[in-house]
Design an enzyme around this catalytic site. Structure first.
Site, PDB file in Angstrom:
ATOM      1  N   CYS A 254      15.684  40.561  12.583  1.00 38.70           N
ATOM      2  CA  CYS A 254      14.515  40.043  13.293  1.00 38.70           C
ATOM      3  C   CYS A 254      14.332  38.574  12.968  1.00 38.70           C
ATOM      4  O   CYS A 254      14.697  38.121  11.892  1.00 38.70           O
ATOM      5  CB  CYS A 254      13.262  40.785  12.842  1.00 38.70           C
ATOM      6  SG  CYS A 254      13.301  42.491  13.339  1.00 38.70           S
TER       7      CYS A 254
ATOM      8  N   TYR B 132      22.434  51.966  18.427  1.00 36.38           N
ATOM      9  CA  TYR B 132      21.658  51.746  17.204  1.00 36.38           C
ATOM     10  C   TYR B 132      20.830  52.979  16.856  1.00 36.38           C
ATOM     11  O   TYR B 132      19.954  53.391  17.623  1.00 36.38           O
ATOM     12  CB  TYR B 132      20.787  50.508  17.468  1.00 36.38           C
ATOM     13  CG  TYR B 132      19.774  50.084  16.450  1.00 36.38           C
ATOM     14  CD1 TYR B 132      19.899  50.329  15.091  1.00 36.38           C
ATOM     15  CD2 TYR B 132      18.664  49.342  16.871  1.00 36.38           C
ATOM     16  CE1 TYR B 132      18.949  49.873  14.191  1.00 36.38           C
ATOM     17  CE2 TYR B 132      17.711  48.883  15.981  1.00 36.38           C
ATOM     18  CZ  TYR B 132      17.862  49.159  14.635  1.00 36.38           C
ATOM     19  OH  TYR B 132      16.906  48.701  13.755  1.00 36.38           O
TER      20      TYR B 132
ATOM     21  N   HIS C 206      16.955  52.635  10.682  1.00 35.74           N
ATOM     22  CA  HIS C 206      15.621  52.114  10.359  1.00 35.74           C
ATOM     23  C   HIS C 206      14.482  53.049  10.749  1.00 35.74           C
ATOM     24  O   HIS C 206      13.321  52.650  10.739  1.00 35.74           O
ATOM     25  CB  HIS C 206      15.413  50.714  10.981  1.00 35.74           C
ATOM     26  CG  HIS C 206      16.334  49.688  10.403  1.00 35.74           C
ATOM     27  ND1 HIS C 206      17.160  48.906  11.174  1.00 35.74           N
ATOM     28  CD2 HIS C 206      16.593  49.352   9.121  1.00 35.74           C
ATOM     29  CE1 HIS C 206      17.880  48.110  10.381  1.00 35.74           C
ATOM     30  NE2 HIS C 206      17.552  48.370   9.139  1.00 35.74           N
TER      31      HIS C 206
ATOM     32  N   ASP D 253      16.273  49.406   3.523  1.00 37.15           N
ATOM     33  CA  ASP D 253      17.415  48.570   3.879  1.00 37.15           C
ATOM     34  C   ASP D 253      17.245  47.162   3.311  1.00 37.15           C
ATOM     35  O   ASP D 253      18.180  46.593   2.763  1.00 37.15           O
ATOM     36  CB  ASP D 253      17.534  48.526   5.408  1.00 37.15           C
ATOM     37  CG  ASP D 253      18.822  47.883   5.883  1.00 37.15           C
ATOM     38  OD1 ASP D 253      19.788  47.840   5.102  1.00 37.15           O
ATOM     39  OD2 ASP D 253      18.853  47.422   7.030  1.00 37.15           O
TER      40      ASP D 253
END
Ligand code: ADP
Ligand code: SF4
Length: 688
Positions: free
Chosen positions: A30, A169, A172, A265
């Site tokens: 991000c 993906y 997360h 993470d």
């Protein structure tokens, strides 16, 4: 010249139909820019490519308006309208011979959809995992077909935008593909629920769709959480994580594997060491012939070589090390290991995303300023003037100002009162969990020692007389700040009545080695809200003291939610036996007793208190500035043209803000800064 030990890091890696020129891989991260600040995003990513990262990826890029993450700022490929924005980034990355990676995402019941007002989607009827009082609806077969088509369309748009790698993906704990895999989120009874094979079905289908759609020209990568650190309640590397990799082994062109959620993470240095993901991800390579990428805040080339040689991963994935030093690969390639600006693991970069602001970094003040301010991390133009500069204060602001002014070729003298460089940094780095923060000082001192035009003076307590007598035409004051003793902070706007009623300390006392003594608990009053209150508590517990935290907020260290640390901090303090009184302000104190008031009702509770540690606001150390400015009429005779304050002595803030302030001072040097003008370029919204 490159050390041959590191040659292995510069071997090319084949990823499906494309080739990465080396093993340095900027994984998706991000940046708070995305669809709102696209020029900034493209320029920042381009600089990573220039710095030698063979693969440079986007942040998560929403594939459809049913995955609207706003107000958080991510990338978007909702329609063809978004292609030129993403194409600009791919072009910037290609300019430097790197591959551009696109992380496509549908966020399922993690989406807010506040702008799109679409009903969120999920494998099952479920409440959103964010604060909105909204539920997602269970997807039917048509929805699943739609999702596959949306992902396929977004993959095609990625290819059209020029991307070389397209992601599928599932990590997360915030993507719909992971939601389908997860037993926690998926309670379906059809062929998409139940057995692991069924729960993986959609992930596999989307992966195969993507390969079929763009696999001729683009590599198709998966990002998979192989462990969620939830034990048997979640995906485990020794269980389903392993089995998913085994099932799909050679279907993707690349495995990008990590632990989930984001707080696991991207752990800070306070909670995890370099390489902390290795135990979870190391099995992956044994199950696939395709390249494997992992992360773990690697900044040491030796550690990078080790993980490649040990067969843990093929490419060194990095978000934060590439933010702190976009030129990390180039520096290894050129044998300039000492010049690497190592990430300190503070997660100020992450805070940008959570506060919906463009990314910033403690170590790299140019991060986020590449396009709007034209700041390059490695290039700073020579100064036009030869005016000698005096910088007073060798904390992060003063060090960065002196370093960057020196790099511009100016004659700089840096004077520091104490015997050590770094100001607040070495003091804070000595506190529990913050040792890596010392890198802020270490890197700057390493650079300063290479600049013959910068004079470094320790044990130089500057007075106004000395500043005037020094002979510098430009004076920069970076004299820092101190913690207030009177309790004035975010919640209390008057001085605490009771400061004299017993021992009272501030973090400055404790950092100077003066620990509370005597019987009875130490009460830490935290009205600051970032890390200091919690760290003070840890330091006092480590000294064998009984500790109580009183805070007006509902949790301890609330701002650390933005650095992904808050739950860990609170858990650690509870485990250490710290008593926490939330939603309370200090009221009065007498005879070993402290009265604290409920922030809602005002109701008073009395607790025992030996030493009170005030972690409230800070005050700028502006005494030297005021003394110098009292002598403006003497400036001309002294040859002084300007005096300015930077960093905490202008207004106390984070170390990142101090470094940025020092850097800005150097960039603006010799420039007529028009105070009526916006000091940077802005991306403006196009009208129809
Ligand atoms: P910042 O975060 O803004 O860099 P710090 O508090 O970390 O601020 O650092 C300020 C530094 O300035 C400290 O190391 C302090 O010793 C030094 N300092 C303060 N006043 C003077 C002074 N009069 N002369 C020299 N150094 C000073
Ligand atoms: Fe590393 Fe902190 Fe910079 Fe993030 S902000 S890249 S954690 S130094």
């Amino acid at each position: 010249m490159r050390d041959p030990r590191y040659d292995i890091l510069f071997e090319p890696v084949q990823i499906g139909p494309v080739t990465a020129r080396n093993r340095f891989y900027q994984v998706p991260h991000c940046c708070g820019m995305g669809h709102r600040y696209p020029d900034s995003m493209a320029e920042m990513r381009g600089i990573k490519a220039e710095g030698g990262w063979a693969v440079v990826c986007t942040e998560e890029v929403e594939i459809h308006h049913t995955s609207d993450l706003g107000p958080y700022i991510e990338g978007r490929l909702w329609s063809d309208q978004d292609i030129p924005i993403m194409a600009k980034m791919a072009d910037k990355v290609h300019e430097h011979g790197s591959l551009a990676g696109m992380e496509l995402v549908h966020n399922g019941h993690h989406s807010y959809n506040r702008y799109s007002r679409a009903v969120p989607l999920s494998p099952s009827d479920i409440t959103l995992d964010n604060e909105d009082p909204v539920h997602a609806r269970a997807m039917d077969k048509q929805d699943i077909a739609d999702l596959r088509r949306w992902h396929r369309n977004a993959a095609l748009r990625s290819r059209e935008a020029g991307f070389d790698i397209v992601y599928v993906y599932a990590a997360h704990d915030m993507t719909i593909l992971q939601h389908f895999i997860s037993r926690r989120h998926n309670t379906r009874t059809d062929e998409y629920g139940g057995s692991l094979e069924n729960r993986v079905r959609l992930f596999r289908e989307v992966l195969e769709d993507t390969k079929e759609a763009v696999g001729d020209r683009c590599a198709v990568a998966v990002r998979l959480a192989v462990d969620e650190l939830l034990g048997p309640d979640g995906i485990e590397a020794s269980g389903e994580g392993h089995d998913i990799v085994a099932m799909l082994a050679d279907i993707p062109d690349l495995w990008d594997v990590n632990i989930s959620g984001w707080d696991n993470d991207s752990q800070t240095a306070r909670f995890a060491e370099e390489g902390y993901q290795e135990p979870y991800i190391k099995f992956v390579k044994s199950l696939t012939s395709k390249p494997v990428v992992g992360v773990g805040r690697y900044t040491s080339p030796d550690a990078m070589v080790r993980v490649v040689k040990q067969g843990v991963m093929d490419m060194i994935g990095a978000a934060r090390p590439s933010i702190a030093d976009p030129f990390l690969p180039k520096k290894i390639e050129e044998g300039r290991i000492d010049d690497i600006r190592e990430c300190i693991g503070c997660n100020i970069c992450v805070s940008g995303d959570f506060t919906m602001a463009p990314i910033r970094c403690t170590q790299n003040p140019t991060m986020g300023e590449e396009w709007r301010s034209g700041w390059h991390p490695e290039i700073i133009p020579p100064a036009q003037s030869e005016a000698p500069v005096l910088v007073v204060g060798g904390g992060p602001a003063g060090l960065e100002a002196a370093r960057a002014l020196g790099a511009r070729g100016l004659d700089v003298a840096l004077a520091e009162r104490s015997e050590d460089w770094g100001g607040r940094v070495p003091k804070e780095a000595a506190l529990p969990g913050l040792a890596t923060w010392k890198r802020v000082t270490d890197w700057r001192m390493g650079q300063l020692h290479k600049l013959p035009n910068v004079g470094l003076y320790l044990a130089s307590d500057m007075t106004a007389d000395e500043v005037l007598a020094f002979g510098a035409s430009q004076v920069v004051l970076a004299t820092g700040s101190r913690w207030r003793r009177d309790g004035v902070g975010k919640s209390m706007h008057h001085a605490f009545d009771g400061g004299d009623a017993g021992p009272l300390m501030t973090p400055d006392d404790i950092m100077a080695g003066r620990m509370p003594s005597g019987d009875g608990p130490v009460v830490i009053y935290d009205d600051d809200g970032y890390y200091m209150g919690g760290v003070m508590a840890e330091a006092c517990v480590a000294a064998g003291l009984k500790v109580v935290i009183v805070t007006p907020t509902s949790v301890v260290s609330p701002w650390t939610a933005y650095t992904l640390e808050q739950p860990r901090i609170q858990a650690k303090l509870i485990e250490m036996g710290v008593t926490i009184h939330a939603n309370k302000v200090v009221s009065t104190r007498s005879g070993g007793e402290l009265r604290i008031a409920c922030t809602f009702t005002g109701r008073i509770e009395t607790i025992a208190c030996n030493t009170l540690v005030m972690v409230a606001a800070r005050l700028p150390n502006r005494e030297l500035y005021d003394a110098v400015m009292a002598r403006v009429p003497e400036f001309e005779a002294a040859g002084i043209e300007s005096v300015q304050r930077i960093g905490d002595c202008l207004a106390p803030a984070t170390i990142a803000a101090a470094v940025h302030s020092g850097h800005r001072c150097a960039r603006d040097f010799g420039r007529n800064v028009d105070r009526d003008e916006v000091p940077f370029r802005r991306e403006t919204i196009m009208l129809e």
